[in-house]
Design a protein around this motif. Structure first.
Motif, PDB file in Angstrom:
ATOM      1  N   UNK A  28       0.823  -1.191   0.000  1.00  0.00           N
ATOM      2  CA  UNK A  28       0.000   0.000   0.000  1.00  0.00           C
ATOM      3  C   UNK A  28       0.864   1.250   0.000  1.00  0.00           C
ATOM      4  N   UNK A  29       0.552   2.185  -0.895  1.00  0.00           N
ATOM      5  CA  UNK A  29       1.079   3.532  -0.836  1.00  0.00           C
ATOM      6  C   UNK A  29      -0.122   4.467  -0.841  1.00  0.00           C
ATOM      7  N   UNK A  30       0.118   5.739  -0.830  1.00  0.00           N
ATOM      8  CA  UNK A  30      -0.962   6.697  -0.621  1.00  0.00           C
ATOM      9  C   UNK A  30      -2.115   6.530  -1.606  1.00  0.00           C
ATOM     10  N   UNK A  31      -1.840   6.243  -2.864  1.00  0.00           N
ATOM     11  CA  UNK A  31      -2.892   6.208  -3.871  1.00  0.00           C
ATOM     12  C   UNK A  31      -3.160   4.822  -4.449  1.00  0.00           C
ATOM     13  N   UNK A  32      -2.419   3.820  -4.002  1.00  0.00           N
ATOM     14  CA  UNK A  32      -2.550   2.495  -4.584  1.00  0.00           C
ATOM     15  C   UNK A  32      -2.585   1.419  -3.504  1.00  0.00           C
ATOM     16  N   UNK A  33      -3.325   0.352  -3.798  1.00  0.00           N
ATOM     17  CA  UNK A  33      -3.373  -0.816  -2.916  1.00  0.00           C
ATOM     18  C   UNK A  33      -3.327  -2.078  -3.751  1.00  0.00           C
TER      19      UNK A  33
END
Length: 227
Positions: free
Chosen positions: A125-130
């Motif tokens: 997970x990063x801020x805009x993607x999972x």
């Protein structure tokens, strides 16, 4: 029901990096997955799942003085349920169909103390993607956080009212209220959404919360006997 789940524990903490990915599924995909005494909310023949992806920080059970805080990422398939009859005509409830963490200790504790239906998964997970994987099952999304989304009509009102979670064991229906100081949902664009947890998943819209939200997870209470 596990007796530990009946201990009246109040949790407090903070919600960070909240993402709410909302999608419809055919009712038939829920066969055998929902207790018979919980009514699934009907959206023109489909059910709705409001998947939450959130970083829980400074979590603390108030019943245990001196216990330190703990943090973890929590991802959950929250199924919207029909509870208008309990709330003056307004539906406010969810049922945790399935929840995920990548921390074994959290999974074990959650299974003993909560009705999250918490399971282990591989989470990137990063801020805009999972990207979440559990064996052959997966779900992923990618967001444009700078672009305003165009969610389905009335979706914001539907999702913003959700503040209680139901569980059932035998004839017992239990409810936990989630107390938040505020809930500033912002629609964003989702340019990628894919899952095989559900065959019929259709995206309805995505919201994010940009602020840190302090919240309380109140002790469970019995609502009424269920037939």
């Amino acid at each position: 029901m596990n007796l530990l789940k009946k201990i009246p524990i109040r949790f407090t903490g903070e919600l960070h990096d909240v993402k709410l990915v909302n999608f419809y599924i055919d009712m038939r995909e829920l066969d055998g997955l929902v207790p018979g005494n919980i009514a699934v909310r009907d959206f023109h023949g489909r059910a709705m799942i409001s998947m939450v992806n959130v970083m829980l920080r400074k979590m603390h059970p108030e019943i245990i003085p001196g216990l330190g805080y703990f943090d973890y990422r929590h991802i959950a398939f929250r199924l919207l349920v029909e509870d208008a009859g309990l709330n003056g005509g307004t539906n406010k409830g969810i049922f945790f169909l399935k929840s995920f963490t990548d921390q074994p200790v959290i999974m074990q504790a959650g299974g003993l103390l909560t009705d999250y239906n918490l399971e282990l998964a591989e989470i990137r997970c990063i801020d805009r993607m999972l990207e979440l994987n559990q064996g052959e099952k997966k779900i992923s999304y990618a967001l444009d956080l700078s672009a305003a989304g165009k969610p389905d009509r009335n979706l914001l009102e539907t999702v913003s009212t959700l503040d209680r979670a139901y569980s059932a064991a035998g004839n017992e229906l239990r409810m936990v209220r989630i107390m938040r100081e505020r809930w500033p949902l912002r629609p964003v664009d989702c340019y990628h959404f894919e899952t095989n947890f559900f065959e019929t998943a259709e995206l309805a819209g995505v919201f994010v919360v940009d602020d840190t939200i302090r919240y309380e997870w109140l002790p469970a209470e019995n609502i009424r006997p269920c037939a």
